[in-house]
Write a protein that holds these residues in place. Structure first.
Motif, PDB file in Angstrom:
ATOM      1  N   ARG A  61     -47.353  26.556 -10.365  1.00 14.29           N
ATOM      2  CA  ARG A  61     -47.272  25.762 -11.589  1.00 14.29           C
ATOM      3  C   ARG A  61     -46.905  24.327 -11.229  1.00 14.29           C
ATOM      4  O   ARG A  61     -45.940  24.118 -10.501  1.00 14.29           O
ATOM      5  CB  ARG A  61     -46.161  26.292 -12.485  1.00 14.29           C
ATOM      6  N   VAL A  63     -45.425  22.082 -12.946  1.00 16.79           N
ATOM      7  CA  VAL A  63     -44.063  21.717 -13.364  1.00 16.79           C
ATOM      8  C   VAL A  63     -43.063  22.131 -12.279  1.00 16.79           C
ATOM      9  O   VAL A  63     -42.114  21.406 -11.988  1.00 16.79           O
ATOM     10  CB  VAL A  63     -43.667  22.439 -14.671  1.00 16.79           C
ATOM     11  N   GLY A  66     -43.326  19.733  -9.423  1.00 21.30           N
ATOM     12  CA  GLY A  66     -42.762  18.462  -9.844  1.00 21.30           C
ATOM     13  C   GLY A  66     -41.241  18.489  -9.850  1.00 21.30           C
ATOM     14  O   GLY A  66     -40.576  17.530  -9.456  1.00 21.30           O
ATOM     15  N   SER A  67     -40.691  19.644 -10.242  1.00 22.39           N
ATOM     16  CA  SER A  67     -39.236  19.724 -10.372  1.00 22.39           C
ATOM     17  C   SER A  67     -38.535  19.693  -9.008  1.00 22.39           C
ATOM     18  O   SER A  67     -37.360  19.408  -8.925  1.00 22.39           O
ATOM     19  CB  SER A  67     -38.847  20.996 -11.131  1.00 22.39           C
ATOM     20  N   ARG A  72     -46.149  14.849  -9.489  1.00 21.29           N
ATOM     21  CA  ARG A  72     -46.552  15.798 -10.518  1.00 21.29           C
ATOM     22  C   ARG A  72     -48.066  16.020 -10.543  1.00 21.29           C
ATOM     23  O   ARG A  72     -48.548  17.151 -10.656  1.00 21.29           O
ATOM     24  CB  ARG A  72     -46.045  15.320 -11.885  1.00 21.29           C
ATOM     25  N   ASP A  76     -50.028  19.438  -9.995  1.00 23.56           N
ATOM     26  CA  ASP A  76     -50.954  19.978 -10.999  1.00 23.56           C
ATOM     27  C   ASP A  76     -52.311  20.314 -10.386  1.00 23.56           C
ATOM     28  O   ASP A  76     -52.928  21.312 -10.764  1.00 23.56           O
ATOM     29  CB  ASP A  76     -51.120  18.986 -12.157  1.00 23.56           C
ATOM     30  N   PHE A 141     -51.509  17.171 -15.893  1.00 22.06           N
ATOM     31  CA  PHE A 141     -50.696  16.998 -17.104  1.00 22.06           C
ATOM     32  C   PHE A 141     -51.232  17.819 -18.281  1.00 22.06           C
ATOM     33  O   PHE A 141     -50.808  17.630 -19.410  1.00 22.06           O
ATOM     34  CB  PHE A 141     -50.549  15.514 -17.505  1.00 22.06           C
ATOM     35  N   THR A 143     -52.581  22.008 -19.503  1.00 22.57           N
ATOM     36  CA  THR A 143     -52.336  23.418 -19.180  1.00 22.57           C
ATOM     37  C   THR A 143     -53.629  24.204 -19.382  1.00 22.57           C
ATOM     38  O   THR A 143     -54.583  23.700 -19.978  1.00 22.57           O
ATOM     39  CB  THR A 143     -51.291  24.025 -20.134  1.00 22.57           C
ATOM     40  N   ASP A 200     -48.620  25.043 -25.730  1.00 21.92           N
ATOM     41  CA  ASP A 200     -48.215  23.642 -25.842  1.00 21.92           C
ATOM     42  C   ASP A 200     -48.868  22.988 -27.065  1.00 21.92           C
ATOM     43  O   ASP A 200     -49.908  23.435 -27.571  1.00 21.92           O
ATOM     44  CB  ASP A 200     -48.520  22.883 -24.551  1.00 21.92           C
TER      45      ASP A 200
END
Ligand SMILES: Nc1ncnc2c1ncn2[C@@H]1O[C@H](COP(=O)(O)OP(=O)(O)O)[C@@H](O)[C@H]1O
Ligand SMILES: O=c1ccn([C@@H]2O[C@H](COP(=O)(O)OP(=O)(O)O)[C@@H](O)[C@H]2O)c(=O)[nH]1
Length: 240
Positions: A61, A63, A66-67, A72, A76, A141, A143, A200
């Motif tokens: 994923r 996200v 990115g975390s 990011r 993605d 960015f 999904t 989302d």
């Protein structure tokens, strides 16, 4: 083909990547994928045209990348490549069960899968082939839920069917709040304003604007896909 008349002629089925894990911690569980495919076989038998958008959360994923400090957009792209792996596994399982599947990717990887070309996808569907859309929307960015809304609108699907770990849309995430209750149906505006995390807001907004209903139902419950397709009350309907 049986005599029963399905409620929809063409559906866009969104399969969450995590659902492919079954009870495993990671990757693709063979038994789970085979069971899902056998349910897809059942609905093609009643003459329904099926397109699938597959997620990638079982592998990667954006996200999550990115975390931990990754760029990011790069993360993605990795997530989108993960969906291509799932699409290949799904198409392979479909071929084994006698369906003809075609994987189309939003990102060009021409030695591996053909690119997404809308008229070609429509042609495959008319021919009774199952089209598996890989690489989401092709853009970071976003999904795969948004990809499901987008491809669903593009191919003129009558409904987006989101098969997931929960059996519908709840007032709050049922995995976190045991007091949450399930909606039978709700409008897109309600889903967006209540910030319901099942999908989302981009996906909800796109479907709302295109008046493309979404039905959320359990991937775990045997026969649920067939019941949804036959117009029986299953899961939650989100409508414009
Ligand atoms: N209001 C809600 N109703 C139902 N599920 C919700 C809600 N809010 C968050 N969720 C979560 O959304 C998940 C389903 O979305 P899905 O995209 O299939 O999962 P994931 O994003 O984990 O791959 C459920 O497993 C549930 O934990
Ligand atoms: O149009 C898209 C679709 C997906 N992704 C990436 O691919 C990952 C896997 O998709 P998703 O999380 O939607 O899969 P699912 O939740 O269905 O398993 C996402 O986290 C994103 O990083 C993306 O960047 N653009």
């Amino acid at each position: 083909m049986s005599n029963a008349i399905p409620a929809h002629k063409r559906i866009l089925l969104k399969l969450s990547g995590e659902a492919l894990m079954g009870d495993d911690q990671f990757g693709i569980n063979r038994a789970t994928i085979e069971r899902m495919v056998s349910e897809i076989v059942e609905v093609t038998k009643v003459g329904v045209q099926v397109a699938v958008v597959i997620g990638g959360g079982n592998i990667f994923r954006g996200v999550a990348g990115g975390s931990v400090g990754m760029d990011r957009a790069t993360a993605d792209y990795m997530g989108m490549l993960a969906t291509v792996m799932n699409a290949l596994a799904l198409a392979d399982a479909m071929d084994k069960q006698g369906l003809t599947a075609r994987v189309m990717s939003a990102i060009a990887i021409e030695q591996v899968v053909e690119p997404y070309v809308r008229p070609k996808a429509l042609q495959y569907l008319e021919e009774g082939k199952v089209v598996v859309f890989a690489a989401g929307t092709g853009n970071p960015f976003f999904t795969t839920d948004t990809a499901a809304a987008l491809r669903g609108a593009e191919i003129g699907a009558e409904v987006v069917l989101k098969a997931t770990k929960v059996d519908g849309v709840y007032t709050a995430d049922p995995h976190k709040d045991a007091s949450a209750t399930r909606y039978d149906k709700l409008t897109f505006d309600e889903a967006i304003s209540r910030n319901l995390g099942i999908m989302d807001a981009t996906a909800f907004a796109l479907c709302r604007d295109q008046k493309l209903p979404i039905r959320v139902f359990s991937i775990v419950k045997p026969g649920a896909l067939k019941r949804v397709v036959m117009g029986e009350n299953e899961g939650t309907l989100v409508y414009a």
